[in-house]
Design an enzyme around this catalytic site. Structure first.
Site, PDB file in Angstrom:
ATOM      1  N   ALA A  33      88.760  12.686 135.548  1.00 36.22           N
ATOM      2  CA  ALA A  33      87.431  12.290 136.026  1.00 36.22           C
ATOM      3  C   ALA A  33      87.253  12.528 137.521  1.00 36.22           C
ATOM      4  CB  ALA A  33      87.186  10.810 135.722  1.00 36.22           C
ATOM      5  N   LYS A 105      74.914   1.612 117.315  1.00 35.48           N
ATOM      6  CA  LYS A 105      74.032   2.504 116.539  1.00 35.48           C
ATOM      7  C   LYS A 105      72.805   1.775 116.017  1.00 35.48           C
ATOM      8  CE  LYS A 105      78.038   1.550 114.245  1.00 35.48           C
ATOM      9  NZ  LYS A 105      79.364   1.668 114.879  1.00 35.48           N
ATOM     10  N   GLU A 129      78.218   8.219 122.558  1.00 31.91           N
ATOM     11  CA  GLU A 129      79.138   8.958 121.682  1.00 31.91           C
ATOM     12  C   GLU A 129      79.782   8.034 120.652  1.00 31.91           C
ATOM     13  OE1 GLU A 129      80.378  11.521 119.843  1.00 31.91           O
ATOM     14  OE2 GLU A 129      80.253  12.683 121.684  1.00 31.91           O
ATOM     15  N   GLY A 134      82.730   7.148 115.398  1.00 31.46           N
ATOM     16  CA  GLY A 134      83.858   6.645 116.190  1.00 31.46           C
ATOM     17  C   GLY A 134      84.390   7.632 117.199  1.00 31.46           C
ATOM     18  N   GLY A 187      90.745  -5.497 105.115  1.00 31.66           N
ATOM     19  CA  GLY A 187      90.030  -5.413 106.384  1.00 31.66           C
ATOM     20  C   GLY A 187      89.175  -4.163 106.530  1.00 31.66           C
ATOM     21  N   ASP A 201      74.316   1.266 107.728  1.00 32.22           N
ATOM     22  CA  ASP A 201      75.081   1.769 108.879  1.00 32.22           C
ATOM     23  C   ASP A 201      75.036   3.303 108.920  1.00 32.22           C
ATOM     24  OD1 ASP A 201      77.217   1.465 111.021  1.00 32.22           O
ATOM     25  OD2 ASP A 201      78.295   2.655 109.535  1.00 32.22           O
ATOM     26  N   LYS A 205      73.285   6.025 111.804  1.00 33.56           N
ATOM     27  CA  LYS A 205      73.986   7.150 112.432  1.00 33.56           C
ATOM     28  C   LYS A 205      73.290   8.476 112.132  1.00 33.56           C
ATOM     29  CE  LYS A 205      78.357   4.626 112.163  1.00 33.56           C
ATOM     30  NZ  LYS A 205      79.481   4.336 111.250  1.00 33.56           N
ATOM     31  N   GLY A 302      87.507   1.595 114.303  1.00 32.36           N
ATOM     32  CA  GLY A 302      88.768   1.074 114.808  1.00 32.36           C
ATOM     33  C   GLY A 302      88.743   0.957 116.324  1.00 32.36           C
TER      34      GLY A 302
END
Lengths: 436, 436
Positions: A33, A105, A129, A134, A187, A201, A205, A302
């Site tokens: 960066a 989103k 992003e 993800g 999970g 969802d 997106k 995740g």
């Protein structure tokens, strides 16, 4: 060089991952960066959690509104989620001239047009992003990597929960409800799985990708959305026998009259790469007129995969924050004054192929009646087979694949076929995409 | 807004594609870039061809050196290829303060360090998305999309010719030479196929990706490169029986002592997505510590797919040309003063798994001798089977897969096994990557 000072709102799973990756890879990220990027303040209602995750290495507060107004903060990361306070915070941050990085989103699908307009007004960056797929840099690919192309369509596996469930249903032959329970135990699915399993969802997106692909406003409210909760294991099995896998796809297509924008379980030829994306993985297939089909695959959720996307945005903002907006990539890929309002086509007007399953009485003439109705609606049949259902008796399952046709014709045909006395029970209709 | 003025050097396949796509999608590209991008001059030795492709709609010349010095040109697209005049032209263009977009992997793999240093000096952009994997935006993904990550390794199918040949060899069981002829007939392989089939082209590309991934200098001259021209159909068959596909992979890995950089035929588990990339398609698998594995798939060559990448670079340059270099993405992803000189490991020091095929006399004790030598070199066996070769007699093929080991140990074991009187003919050694 002076570090970029970041205020992090929400230190749950993704927030914790972002904090951890920024710290672990600080040196490598700064080498890229050009200067260090530091989270200098964290806001979370759960101060105990915030203290545990950060080890007390930065300022903590339970007042997110103080952070978005803090003159010592250059960039806000919004990881609170939802439409409510997150919207207020993002708009306040913009009002205070902060750049915003968000994984939200739902917020952008619903209020993106408003948020991007506010950001443009204040000349700040809103980067997202992490909001789609993800860690896969799909927003960057669409906004920057494929700028030469007229994008023709996008089809994406963009919800890991449902792809995990569909993979298990197919591999183990189990019904939806049972696999959902397993996914919840592991999970992969939330206690209230509605957002994922009903396709909402994925709808968020694909609405964002559709806008970016076609230079259109965000049109989540006009998307057709159908989830997988009613999908039966028997249709997965029949599809497989015909050489197809069923995936929950977010699809958007540019048609002469407008844009198709839809989420639904979809038969996909088993030999396509995207049909072999299994478990909780995501993949997005993009068709451009110059490049042809490209595919992007990886973890769609995740802590650290999503953090990867959040931090990529932080690096972009770090490079670009001091530039004028003409040098920046526009929010929706197209210059704000070049974003147009293409109509989203009603679902009745979309064109695709169909899988139909009918339970019929095993009598002469049944098939003739059905095929006559289909012919009346100008629907031509690509493949067909008949199976005795498990319970036997004088009934059979007829499975048909149609050629491409308009959805309203299929609706009309199903309505008429349903009135035939020889057709028993509900007619199952799924959509099929060849993705060529 | 005033158009960006582009000088195109070389109007062959990719040049023609670039010209055509820029023209066809001019409106859409301008809506993204914020201003029109126009090829205002084309240089090619073949003026007749240039006239045909452009329809005389722009200036033509056979003097490329005049174009790189032309004050009316903002950006140079170099599509001449090779190390010779292309190098001179690119350096001249830089000297004249022009930004450069190139698809020339050979040039950058060999002279990249020199060219990037010159560009830095003159504060101009050198963009090369089209140099690796055609239309797939993999350079962008590596340089910008995955900046949060410590990249662990990259494995790519980055040469379409060899992937086409390997696909045909597997599907049809044909030998290399025969498939090569077919590939030449179909235009998938050149008359002199050396660059492709011996892995040199893939070596150029993986060298560039390696530098970008690890913040290292470009080290093509230190890469280990082995092509597919000696690959036998029987090994493709045996590999398949063991659950593997053979792909020509460009591989680079960060190890504690340095960087592995190599191209060779590689056994890959058949269930991996990348193992199912067939025909002339390309795919790159990238493993980052935060994001996990991501994969990028698409057409790696051809007029319009490559043009897609060239034009994406043109749009980036159009946005960034008037900014200072701190706002730009560094040539090799890391800031120039943060690029380091990680050593490239000699091939003897790499660590991977191996496939070994030995023709042996069908006698007692043969296997004991072989496994003893392997044990002496601390090579442990993962799988093994024995097959009568087609010609029968008192010979057998032994096929072994090893666990991970250092290449020098395998070299030593092969040398010793080769001296056994019961081992007949050459010992075939291929490498195997699990890509987890």
């Amino acid at each position: 060089m002076k570090p970029m000072r970041v205020g992090l709102l929400g230190i749950g799973t993704v927030g914790g991952g972002t904090y951890a990756v920024l710290k672990r890879n600080a040196d490598e990220i700064a080498r890229r960066a050009g200067r260090p990027i530091e989270i200098t303040v964290v806001a979370d209602k759960n101060l105990e959690l915030a203290r545990r995750v950060t080890g007390g290495a930065c300022r903590l507060t339970d007042d997110a509104f103080a952070v978005v107004a803090d003159p010592e903060v250059d960039i806000i990361i919004e990881l609170i989620g939802g439409y409510g306070v997150a919207r207020e915070l993002v708009l306040k941050a913009i009002e205070h001239g902060k750049h915003v990085v968000t994984a939200n989103k739902a917020l952008l699908a619903k209020y993106g047009n408003e948020i991007f307009a506010a950001a443009r007004e204040k000349d700040v960056i809103v980067a997202f992003e992490a909001a789609v797929a993800g860690g896969i840099p799909i927003i960057k690919a669409l906004r920057e990597g494929l700028t030469a192309n007229r994008i023709e369509w996008i089809a994406g596996i963009i919800n890991g929960t449902t792809n995990f469930i569909l993979t298990e249903m197919r591999e183990k032959g189990l019904p939806f409800a049972e696999v959902l329970k397993e996914a919840q135990r592991l999970g992969y699915a939330e206690a209230d799985p509605t957002f994922d399993v009903e396709g909402i969802d994925a709808g968020h997106k694909i609405s964002l990708m559709s806008a970016i692909a076609f230079g259109n406003n965000v049109n989540f409210d006009k998307a057709y959305i159908e989830g997988i909760s009613k999908l039966e294991a028997v249709d997965i099995k029949y599809a497989e026998q015909l050489g197809y896998r069923i995936k929950l796809l977010g699809i958007t297509k540019r048609m002469p009259e407008g844009v198709e924008l839809r989420v639904h379980p979809t038969l996909v030829p088993a030999k396509r790469l995207i049909a072999n994306v299994e478990g909780a993985m995501n993949a997005v297939l993009v068709k451009g007129d110059a490049v042809g089909a490209t595919l992007y695959y990886g973890k769609g959720a995740g802590a650290e995969p999503t953090a990867s996307a959040v931090i990529a945005d932080l690096v972009d903002v770090t490079r670009m924050h001091a530039t004028e907006s003409e040098h920046r990539v526009p929010y929706l890929a197209f210059q704000p004054d070049a974003v147009i309002d293409l109509p989203i086509l009603p679902q009745a007007d979309i064109i695709t192929s169909y899988y139909l399953r009918l339970r019929v009485a095993d009598q002469p003439g049944v098939l003739a009646d059905i095929t006559r109705i289909l012919a009346d609606q100008e629907i031509s049949i690509d493949a067909m087979f008949q199976r005795e259902p498990d319970e036997g008796e004088d009934q059979a399952d007829i499975i048909m694949l149609t050629h491409e046709t308009r959805e309203k014709n299929v609706d009309a045909a199903i309505a008429r076929i349903g009135t035939l006395p020889t057709v028993l029970g509900e007619i199952i209709r799924l959509r099929l995409e060849s993705l060529m």
